[in-house]
Design a protein around this motif. Structure first.
Motif, mmCIF file in Angstrom:
data_model
loop_
_atom_site.group_PDB
_atom_site.id
_atom_site.type_symbol
_atom_site.label_atom_id
_atom_site.label_comp_id
_atom_site.label_asym_id
_atom_site.label_seq_id
_atom_site.Cartn_x
_atom_site.Cartn_y
_atom_site.Cartn_z
ATOM 1 N N ASP A 100 -4.151 -8.217 35.948
ATOM 2 C CA ASP A 100 -5.405 -8.164 35.189
ATOM 3 C C ASP A 100 -5.132 -7.757 33.748
ATOM 4 O OD1 ASP A 100 -7.105 -8.872 37.321
ATOM 5 O OD2 ASP A 100 -7.222 -6.782 38.005
ATOM 6 N N THR A 101 -4.270 -6.779 33.564
ATOM 7 C CA THR A 101 -3.906 -6.317 32.229
ATOM 8 C C THR A 101 -3.289 -7.453 31.425
ATOM 9 O OG1 THR A 101 -3.568 -4.076 33.031
ATOM 10 C CG2 THR A 101 -2.499 -4.658 30.938
ATOM 11 N N LEU A 102 -2.379 -8.182 32.033
ATOM 12 C CA LEU A 102 -1.746 -9.310 31.348
ATOM 13 C C LEU A 102 -2.766 -10.401 31.024
ATOM 14 C CD1 LEU A 102 1.597 -9.591 33.345
ATOM 15 C CD2 LEU A 102 1.194 -8.489 31.123
ATOM 16 N N HIS A 103 -3.695 -10.628 31.941
ATOM 17 C CA HIS A 103 -4.720 -11.641 31.708
ATOM 18 C C HIS A 103 -5.580 -11.258 30.503
ATOM 19 C CE1 HIS A 103 -7.591 -14.816 32.608
ATOM 20 N NE2 HIS A 103 -8.534 -13.924 32.354
ATOM 21 N N VAL A 104 -6.001 -10.003 30.445
ATOM 22 C CA VAL A 104 -6.803 -9.543 29.304
ATOM 23 C C VAL A 104 -5.995 -9.668 28.024
ATOM 24 C CG1 VAL A 104 -7.897 -7.515 28.246
ATOM 25 C CG2 VAL A 104 -8.317 -8.058 30.660
ATOM 26 N N ARG A 105 -4.739 -9.228 28.050
ATOM 27 C CA ARG A 105 -3.881 -9.329 26.865
ATOM 28 C C ARG A 105 -3.788 -10.768 26.358
ATOM 29 N NH1 ARG A 105 2.272 -9.147 27.948
ATOM 30 N NH2 ARG A 105 1.684 -11.257 28.519
ATOM 31 N N ASP A 106 -3.677 -11.698 27.273
ATOM 32 C CA ASP A 106 -3.458 -13.095 26.898
ATOM 33 C C ASP A 106 -4.739 -13.884 26.645
ATOM 34 O OD1 ASP A 106 -0.772 -12.563 27.170
ATOM 35 O OD2 ASP A 106 -0.631 -13.416 29.193
ATOM 36 N N HIS A 107 -5.902 -13.363 27.048
ATOM 37 C CA HIS A 107 -7.133 -14.132 26.934
ATOM 38 C C HIS A 107 -8.257 -13.457 26.149
ATOM 39 C CE1 HIS A 107 -5.066 -16.030 30.331
ATOM 40 N NE2 HIS A 107 -5.661 -17.114 29.900
ATOM 41 N N CYS A 108 -8.139 -12.186 25.875
ATOM 42 C CA CYS A 108 -9.237 -11.459 25.235
ATOM 43 C C CYS A 108 -9.395 -11.877 23.770
ATOM 44 C CB CYS A 108 -8.984 -9.953 25.311
ATOM 45 S SG CYS A 108 -10.309 -8.990 24.556
ATOM 46 N N LEU A 109 -10.514 -12.509 23.465
ATOM 47 C CA LEU A 109 -10.792 -12.936 22.090
ATOM 48 C C LEU A 109 -10.918 -11.754 21.153
ATOM 49 C CD1 LEU A 109 -13.360 -15.781 22.801
ATOM 50 C CD2 LEU A 109 -11.016 -16.030 21.981
ATOM 51 N N CYS A 110 -11.556 -10.696 21.610
ATOM 52 C CA CYS A 110 -11.754 -9.518 20.763
ATOM 53 C C CYS A 110 -10.398 -8.919 20.373
ATOM 54 C CB CYS A 110 -12.610 -8.494 21.500
ATOM 55 S SG CYS A 110 -13.159 -7.141 20.460
ATOM 56 N N LEU A 111 -9.501 -8.769 21.320
ATOM 57 C CA LEU A 111 -8.164 -8.241 21.045
ATOM 58 C C LEU A 111 -7.418 -9.140 20.065
ATOM 59 C CD1 LEU A 111 -5.893 -6.207 21.637
ATOM 60 C CD2 LEU A 111 -5.268 -7.634 23.600
ATOM 61 N N ALA A 112 -7.480 -10.442 20.282
ATOM 62 C CA ALA A 112 -6.787 -11.383 19.399
ATOM 63 C C ALA A 112 -7.344 -11.342 17.985
ATOM 64 C CB ALA A 112 -6.877 -12.803 19.967
ATOM 65 N N VAL A 113 -8.654 -11.284 17.855
ATOM 66 C CA VAL A 113 -9.275 -11.244 16.528
ATOM 67 C C VAL A 113 -8.939 -9.934 15.835
ATOM 68 C CG1 VAL A 113 -11.501 -11.146 15.323
ATOM 69 C CG2 VAL A 113 -11.081 -12.917 17.033
ATOM 70 N N GLN A 114 -8.978 -8.817 16.579
ATOM 71 C CA GLN A 114 -8.644 -7.528 15.972
ATOM 72 C C GLN A 114 -7.194 -7.497 15.490
ATOM 73 O OE1 GLN A 114 -9.717 -4.938 19.202
ATOM 74 N NE2 GLN A 114 -11.750 -4.526 18.360
ATOM 75 N N ALA A 115 -6.275 -7.992 16.299
ATOM 76 C CA ALA A 115 -4.868 -8.009 15.901
ATOM 77 C C ALA A 115 -4.662 -8.912 14.691
ATOM 78 C CB ALA A 115 -3.999 -8.478 17.074
ATOM 79 N N ALA A 116 -5.311 -10.076 14.698
ATOM 80 C CA ALA A 116 -5.196 -10.992 13.553
ATOM 81 C C ALA A 116 -5.807 -10.368 12.304
ATOM 82 C CB ALA A 116 -5.879 -12.322 13.878
ATOM 83 N N ALA A 117 -6.936 -9.693 12.448
ATOM 84 C CA ALA A 117 -7.588 -9.059 11.296
ATOM 85 C C ALA A 117 -6.684 -7.987 10.692
ATOM 86 C CB ALA A 117 -8.930 -8.465 11.704
ATOM 87 N N ARG A 118 -6.057 -7.177 11.537
ATOM 88 C CA ARG A 118 -5.154 -6.136 11.015
ATOM 89 C C ARG A 118 -3.961 -6.765 10.314
ATOM 90 N NH1 ARG A 118 -6.939 -3.560 15.772
ATOM 91 N NH2 ARG A 118 -5.214 -4.396 16.997
ATOM 92 N N SER A 119 -3.416 -7.809 10.891
ATOM 93 C CA SER A 119 -2.269 -8.483 10.288
ATOM 94 C C SER A 119 -2.641 -9.135 8.955
ATOM 95 C CB SER A 119 -1.724 -9.538 11.257
ATOM 96 O OG SER A 119 -0.662 -10.241 10.681
ATOM 97 N N LEU A 120 -3.775 -9.810 8.925
ATOM 98 C CA LEU A 120 -4.233 -10.417 7.673
ATOM 99 C C LEU A 120 -4.522 -9.362 6.614
ATOM 100 C CD1 LEU A 120 -6.590 -13.241 8.968
ATOM 101 C CD2 LEU A 120 -4.499 -13.540 7.635
ATOM 102 N N ALA A 121 -5.131 -8.256 7.027
ATOM 103 C CA ALA A 121 -5.435 -7.184 6.083
ATOM 104 C C ALA A 121 -4.144 -6.649 5.465
ATOM 105 C CB ALA A 121 -6.205 -6.064 6.776
ATOM 106 N N ARG A 122 -3.116 -6.431 6.294
ATOM 107 C CA ARG A 122 -1.826 -5.955 5.758
ATOM 108 C C ARG A 122 -1.223 -6.964 4.799
ATOM 109 N NH1 ARG A 122 -1.171 -4.240 11.111
ATOM 110 N NH2 ARG A 122 0.081 -6.076 11.603
#
Length: 152
Positions: A15-37
């Motif tokens: 379940d943890t791996l599924h959330v990691r690989d499919h969660c839109l919120c997590l992906a957007v947050q990680a991308a936002a932090r990376s873009l901000a940097r």
């Protein structure tokens, strides 16, 4: 074992791996932090962060902006906006003025120094943005933007 602990322990690692690989919120947050940097680093030579650039750009308009309109555009609450305005105001990049029609309201005005900072930052933003767009070319940047706007 408490009832809440039992429920928490029933979540599998799959379940943890599924959330990691499919969660839109997590992906957007990680991308936002990376873009901000990325943009923070690019804009550092002109003394701005990406958030400050966006805030100043939101003030680049023919008429002074209301606090509410800027807060809405930047998806910020007014308290956060006020905190972000203070360092830019201290640097003389913007001014807060009393609204001519409503003495209780405030208008935000880009100063000549703020306009100069934007003029220095815009070519850097354009180059950095082009790099990011190039990275996203294969994934459909236009569709991504449209999808993100739809969710916002």
């Amino acid at each position: 074992m408490s009832k809440s602990h039992a429920a928490a322990s029933s979540v599998s690692f799959q379940d943890t791996l599924h959330v990691r690989d499919h969660c839109l919120c997590l992906a957007v947050q990680a991308a936002a932090r990376s873009l901000a940097r990325r943009f923070d680093e690019a804009l550092r030579p002109v003394g701005l962060t990406n958030g400050q650039f966006s805030l100043l750009m939101s003030l680049n308009r023919p008429e002074p902006a209301s606090m509410a309109s800027v807060a809405s555009l930047l998806a910020m609450d007014r308290t956060t906006l006020t905190a972000n305005l203070k360092p830019l105001e201290r640097r003389g990049l913007l001014e807060t003025r009393v609204d001519a029609h409503d003495r209780r309201a405030r208008r935000l005005v880009l100063t000549p120094a703020g306009s100069a900072a934007l003029a220095a930052a815009l070519p850097i933003w354009r180059a950095t943005h082009a790099e990011v767009d190039h990275l996203l070319e294969q994934t459909g940047a236009t569709d991504l933007r449209a999808g993100l706007r739809a969710v916002a």
